[in-house]
Design a protein around this motif. Structure first.
Motif, PDB file in Angstrom:
ATOM      1  N   PHE A 180       0.501  -1.136   0.179  1.00  0.00           N
ATOM      2  CA  PHE A 180      -0.424  -0.367   0.450  1.00  0.00           C
ATOM      3  C   PHE A 180       0.448   0.954   0.275  1.00  0.00           C
ATOM      4  N   LYS A 181       1.917   0.893   0.748  1.00  0.00           N
ATOM      5  CA  LYS A 181       2.407   2.187   1.152  1.00  0.00           C
ATOM      6  C   LYS A 181       3.356   2.719   0.259  1.00  0.00           C
ATOM      7  N   GLU A 182       4.256   1.866  -0.665  1.00  0.00           N
ATOM      8  CA  GLU A 182       4.823   2.137  -1.988  1.00  0.00           C
ATOM      9  C   GLU A 182       3.758   2.693  -3.010  1.00  0.00           C
ATOM     10  N   LEU A 183       2.445   1.974  -3.183  1.00  0.00           N
ATOM     11  CA  LEU A 183       1.570   1.661  -4.141  1.00  0.00           C
ATOM     12  C   LEU A 183       1.203   3.717  -3.705  1.00  0.00           C
ATOM     13  N   SER A 184       0.880   3.783  -2.954  1.00  0.00           N
ATOM     14  CA  SER A 184       0.492   4.983  -2.597  1.00  0.00           C
ATOM     15  C   SER A 184       1.393   6.601  -3.021  1.00  0.00           C
ATOM     16  N   ARG A 185       2.287   6.132  -2.966  1.00  0.00           N
ATOM     17  CA  ARG A 185       3.060   6.861  -3.005  1.00  0.00           C
ATOM     18  C   ARG A 185       3.566   7.352  -4.928  1.00  0.00           C
ATOM     19  N   ALA A 186       3.257   6.243  -5.505  1.00  0.00           N
ATOM     20  CA  ALA A 186       3.614   5.798  -7.202  1.00  0.00           C
ATOM     21  C   ALA A 186       2.145   6.810  -7.538  1.00  0.00           C
ATOM     22  N   ALA A 187       0.806   6.070  -6.668  1.00  0.00           N
ATOM     23  CA  ALA A 187       0.038   7.396  -7.017  1.00  0.00           C
ATOM     24  C   ALA A 187       0.277   9.097  -6.763  1.00  0.00           C
ATOM     25  N   LEU A 188       0.909   8.800  -5.979  1.00  0.00           N
ATOM     26  CA  LEU A 188       0.805  10.561  -5.469  1.00  0.00           C
ATOM     27  C   LEU A 188       2.074  10.833  -7.064  1.00  0.00           C
ATOM     28  N   ALA A 189       2.242  10.679  -7.392  1.00  0.00           N
ATOM     29  CA  ALA A 189       3.563  10.791  -8.100  1.00  0.00           C
ATOM     30  C   ALA A 189       2.322  11.079  -9.638  1.00  0.00           C
ATOM     31  N   ASN A 190       1.390   9.884  -9.900  1.00  0.00           N
ATOM     32  CA  ASN A 190       1.277  10.123 -11.117  1.00  0.00           C
ATOM     33  C   ASN A 190       0.568  10.744 -11.662  1.00  0.00           C
ATOM     34  N   ASP A 191       0.986  11.797 -12.615  1.00  0.00           N
ATOM     35  CA  ASP A 191       0.232  13.080 -12.642  1.00  0.00           C
ATOM     36  C   ASP A 191      -1.278  12.792 -13.276  1.00  0.00           C
ATOM     37  N   GLN A 192      -1.338  11.428 -14.390  1.00  0.00           N
ATOM     38  CA  GLN A 192      -2.269  11.399 -14.597  1.00  0.00           C
ATOM     39  C   GLN A 192      -3.548  11.518 -13.952  1.00  0.00           C
ATOM     40  N   LEU A 193      -2.818   9.899 -13.480  1.00  0.00           N
ATOM     41  CA  LEU A 193      -3.980   9.169 -12.158  1.00  0.00           C
ATOM     42  C   LEU A 193      -4.756  11.261 -11.387  1.00  0.00           C
ATOM     43  N   GLN A 194      -3.836  11.717 -11.378  1.00  0.00           N
ATOM     44  CA  GLN A 194      -3.798  12.928 -10.154  1.00  0.00           C
ATOM     45  C   GLN A 194      -4.969  13.819 -10.084  1.00  0.00           C
ATOM     46  N   ARG A 195      -4.619  13.974 -11.924  1.00  0.00           N
ATOM     47  CA  ARG A 195      -5.865  14.923 -13.029  1.00  0.00           C
ATOM     48  C   ARG A 195      -7.303  14.238 -12.931  1.00  0.00           C
ATOM     49  N   SER A 196      -7.362  12.677 -13.096  1.00  0.00           N
ATOM     50  CA  SER A 196      -8.319  11.827 -13.064  1.00  0.00           C
ATOM     51  C   SER A 196      -9.185  11.995 -11.604  1.00  0.00           C
ATOM     52  N   MET A 197      -8.246  12.094 -10.291  1.00  0.00           N
ATOM     53  CA  MET A 197      -8.663  12.032  -9.062  1.00  0.00           C
ATOM     54  C   MET A 197      -9.614  14.035  -9.158  1.00  0.00           C
ATOM     55  N   VAL A 198      -9.209  14.088  -9.434  1.00  0.00           N
ATOM     56  CA  VAL A 198      -9.200  15.787  -9.315  1.00  0.00           C
ATOM     57  C   VAL A 198     -10.510  16.289  -9.893  1.00  0.00           C
ATOM     58  N   ALA A 199     -10.868  15.567 -11.243  1.00  0.00           N
ATOM     59  CA  ALA A 199     -11.585  16.203 -11.907  1.00  0.00           C
ATOM     60  C   ALA A 199     -12.788  15.378 -11.881  1.00  0.00           C
ATOM     61  N   THR A 200     -12.929  14.348 -11.006  1.00  0.00           N
ATOM     62  CA  THR A 200     -14.360  13.235 -10.716  1.00  0.00           C
ATOM     63  C   THR A 200     -14.415  13.381  -9.221  1.00  0.00           C
ATOM     64  N   GLY A 201     -13.999  13.794  -8.674  1.00  0.00           N
ATOM     65  CA  GLY A 201     -14.035  13.614  -7.252  1.00  0.00           C
ATOM     66  C   GLY A 201     -15.006  14.523  -6.055  1.00  0.00           C
ATOM     67  N   PRO A 202     -14.782  15.203  -7.123  1.00  0.00           N
ATOM     68  CA  PRO A 202     -15.709  16.260  -6.823  1.00  0.00           C
ATOM     69  C   PRO A 202     -16.825  16.605  -7.272  1.00  0.00           C
ATOM     70  N   GLN A 203     -16.894  15.614  -8.197  1.00  0.00           N
ATOM     71  CA  GLN A 203     -18.619  15.214  -9.092  1.00  0.00           C
ATOM     72  C   GLN A 203     -19.089  15.040  -8.150  1.00  0.00           C
ATOM     73  N   PHE A 204     -18.859  13.602  -7.786  1.00  0.00           N
ATOM     74  CA  PHE A 204     -19.996  13.014  -7.164  1.00  0.00           C
ATOM     75  C   PHE A 204     -20.077  13.594  -5.989  1.00  0.00           C
ATOM     76  N   VAL A 205     -18.752  14.228  -5.503  1.00  0.00           N
ATOM     77  CA  VAL A 205     -19.447  14.806  -3.947  1.00  0.00           C
ATOM     78  C   VAL A 205     -20.373  16.028  -4.041  1.00  0.00           C
TER      79      VAL A 205
END
Ligand code: SF4
Lengths: 470, 223
Positions: A8-33
């Motif tokens: 988990f920790k290692e995958l999380s670090r990679a996820a935080l460094a993954n720009d494409q993923l970060q853009r997806s999360m920022v674009a969709t998360g607030p929409q669900f909320v």
């Protein structure tokens, strides 16, 4: 796919460094909320319905043996077959047997988290069948050979450009010069490609959102209509589901449906809600000729009567993921198995053992948002704490964490103090800037990196949330 | 022991109370068909139900029109198909209500029956009921109502008698029990609330996904 929960920790670090993923999360998360908040505001009884939904599920769990028998008898009376599977392996074997007896080549599949849980696609492929996922999100991750990253939006981590590239890679018989530069073009292409599969499939496999004991009906909800085509077109329909999905009556199902879609996507109800009871009747012109339902236990019955029982109320709406700062920072794949987010961190240790999932209960800031939004009011933070206690008791916690965890648990059990500590920490961060030593708190780096703790105001996420709720 | 017995035995060993008491409680609960909390929004007279249903159905991309009598359905269907630019071929269930409509008033229309064919552009179904609270039509599969009509065409049209447009789901289930028998169901019951859609790419809503592009509900005021 083997669980990767230990990473988990290692995958999380990679996820935080993954720009494409970060853009997806920022674009969709607030929409669900936002969508959920709107749906809630439009129905004054919403929070009371959540109480009713919780009570129904509690009643079912307290009478689960009898309701399961009732359900089974109704399915059989309608001409369907019921199979019981204690383990994932048994569930796979049952389905492989049916598919072999049907000499199935192509198998269409509706979205099912239980299917992911038992690793059904790998098993089907291994036995020479060709499973094709028909839910668009599931199809996308299937062609990428990935796990779902969200329980209702499996491909939420992907951007349009990635999907375009995947379609060009996989749909090689289509014109390479075609325009796939906008989302409707991608959806249209998937519609055309998958349509032929529905018609050619020998077996269709779907999950179930609810099982109605009083009528023997399995209910699926979709927006695409893919689950229905998966059921209706092939000769054989198999439902793979788990024992806690029971609801007593159609009236009870109505209550749960009212909270499910609103919590999940902010819809009043999903576009298609389908009650499937046995195969086609003798005089029916269409529908499957054979109907099977596989009831999976896989550790769930062991949760009954324990301090973890409340997790069995879950209706897999995904709201706790959408409102979780940790999930929103690292995405679903970091959790390393099938069920991510707060509910994943609670369910995974029960299904694959705490010794295989020891990191997950720590993937929480205990902010409490998940419990605030859960339509069946599962006390997720409390359940996470119980797992941490078990983990601690079983000495699964690394030595370095064990001392720190004591302080953390002390704070976590005292919400006021916790809030104060977080406010202080936020101000400390503000003062220290992004390189502050607070980054050694679990996931604090994920936080600040993607979310910009509002340093200027020095407020915590919790404070901001409270304000927004007013 | 079979998996069934193992699972049930484990559940029993973990539940409080006696099995006999649980059986009694379950029988009571199932027989009562008790409604839980029902939201107020759908409750009201026919005008309220019609306007709420229309607002919600159109809000998710469906379309709704009202006609006075069942006989008027024929022209409404033909006109809607023509406006949508679809070929004048219509597949419908063998249901007597639809069969007895004055189809001769739409002489250009070819009528087909039986399950849907992938080549069908347009299908027509008779709804068992409509629900105002969420803008939903309910369709039952049966000898005269192929369920594939609801999913394979481009345009799915549904006839809904206004007398069957109820407030909430709880109003439907007694009607269903009266038609099928207590505890009995058709093979497939579809609750449909708008045309097919997906938001699986970047949470952007796109219509259609795998089902019909358009859903058109024709409410018959005098039926
Ligand atoms: S725990 Fe609650 S909020 Fe999370 S998926 Fe389950 S029902 Fe939804």
């Amino acid at each position: 796919m083997q669980p990767e929960t230990a990473r988990f920790k290692e995958l999380s670090r990679a996820a935080l460094a993954n720009d494409q993923l970060q853009r997806s999360m920022v674009a969709t998360g607030p929409q669900f909320v936002l969508k959920r908040a709107k749906a809630r505001a439009a129905l004054p009884e919403f929070d009371d319905l959540r109480n009713a939904a919780r009570d129904i599920k509690n009643h079912v769990l307290a009478h689960l043996d009898v309701y399961l028998e009732k359900f089974e008898a109704r399915v059989q009376a309608a001409g369907g077959h019921v199979h019981w599977a204690e383990t994932a392996e048994e569930a796979r074997a049952i389905i492989l047997n049916i598919c072999a007896a049907k000499k199935a080549r192509l198998i269409t599949k509706g979205k099912s988290m239980v299917s992911e849980e038992v690793g059904l696609n790998e098993a089907l492929e291994g036995a020479g069948h060709t499973p094709v996922e028909t839910d668009l999100g599931e199809y996308l991750i299937q062609i990428r050979n990935e796990r779902p990253s969200h329980i209702i939006a499996p491909a939420v981590h992907l951007r349009r450009e990635q999907i375009e590239a995947d379609f060009r890679r996989v749909h090689t018989d289509l014109d390479p010069a075609r325009d796939l530069s906008h989302i409707p073009a991608l959806v249209e292409e998937a519609r055309r490609v998958l349509r032929q599969n529905y018609l050619d499939a020998d077996v269709g496999i779907t999950g179930a959102n609810f099982l109605v004991a009083g009528t023997g009906s399995a209910i699926i909800v979709t927006n695409e209509g893919n689950g229905d085509l998966t059921r209706l077109m092939p000769e054989t329909h198999i439902v793979i589901t788990s024992i806690e999905k029971i609801v007593p009556t159609l009236e009870d199902a109505s209550t749960l449906l009212r909270v499910l879609a609103r919590s999940a996507t902010g819809q009043d109800i999903s576009t298609y809600t389908t009650l499937m009871t046995g195969p086609r009747r003798a005089a029916d012109p269409d529908g499957p000729e054979e109907f099977h339902i596989v009831l999976l236990d896989n550790g769930r019955s062991q949760v009954l009567g324990t301090e973890f029982q409340d997790m069995l109320r879950c209706i897999r709406c995904g709201a706790c993921l959408n409102h979780c700062p940790v999930y929103q920072a690292v995405g679903g794949h970091a959790y390393g198995w099938v069920y991510p987010g707060p509910i994943g961190s609670v369910v995974t240790p029960a299904l694959i053992g705490i010794e295989n999932a020891a990191n997950l209960p720590n993937a929480s800031t205990f902010c409490g948002r998940c419990e605030d939004v859960c339509p069946v009011r599962i006390p997720l933070p409390r359940l996470l704490r119980h797992w941490r206690e078990r983990e601690f008791e079983q000495h699964l916690t690394p030595r370095t964490v064990r001392s720190g965890l004591g302080a953390w648990a002390f704070l976590a059990k005292r919400p006021k103090l916790y809030g104060l500590a977080m406010r202080l920490a936020a101000r400390f961060l503000n003062w220290r800037g992004r390189a502050g030593r607070i980054a050694s708190l679990p996931l604090a780096r994920g936080w600040t990196r993607t979310r910009d703790l509002p340093a200027a105001q020095g407020k915590t996420f919790t404070e901001l949330w409270r304000e927004r709720q007013k | 022991m079979s998996a069934r017995e193992t699972i049930l035995a484990r559940i029993r060993s973990r539940l409080p109370g006696t099995e006999a008491a649980r059986r009694d409680a379950v029988e009571l609960h199932l027989a009562a068909h008790g409604a839980n909390l029902v939201p107020l929004r759908g409750l009201g007279d026919g005008d309220h139900r019609l306007s709420l249903f229309t607002r919600l159905m159109t809000g998710v991309g469906g379309s709704v029109e009202t006609v006075e009598t069942l006989a008027d359905v024929v022209q409404a269907v033909a006109a809607h198909m023509a406006a949508a630019g679809l070929p004048p071929s219509l597949r419908k269930g063998a249901d007597t209500t639809l069969a007895h409509l004055p189809w001769h008033r739409a002489p250009g229309l070819t009528l087909l029956s039986g399950p849907a064919d992938p080549a069908d552009h347009t299908t027509l179904s008779l709804a068992f009921a409509g629900v105002a609270e969420s803008g939903t039509v309910l369709l039952l599969s049966g000898p005269d109502n192929p369920a594939t009509l609801n999913f394979l065409p481009e345009l799915h049209m549904v006839v809904l008698p206004a007398s069957r447009l109820v407030s909430c789901y709880e109003d439907v289930w007694p009607l269903l029990r009266a038609s099928q028998g207590d505890g009995l169901m058709p093979s497939t019951l579809n609750m449909i609330s708008g045309p097919s859609r997906t938001a699986d790419i970047e949470q952007t809503i796109v219509r259609p996904a795998h089902g019909p592009r358009d859903l058109h509900v024709i409410i018959v005021v005098g039926a």
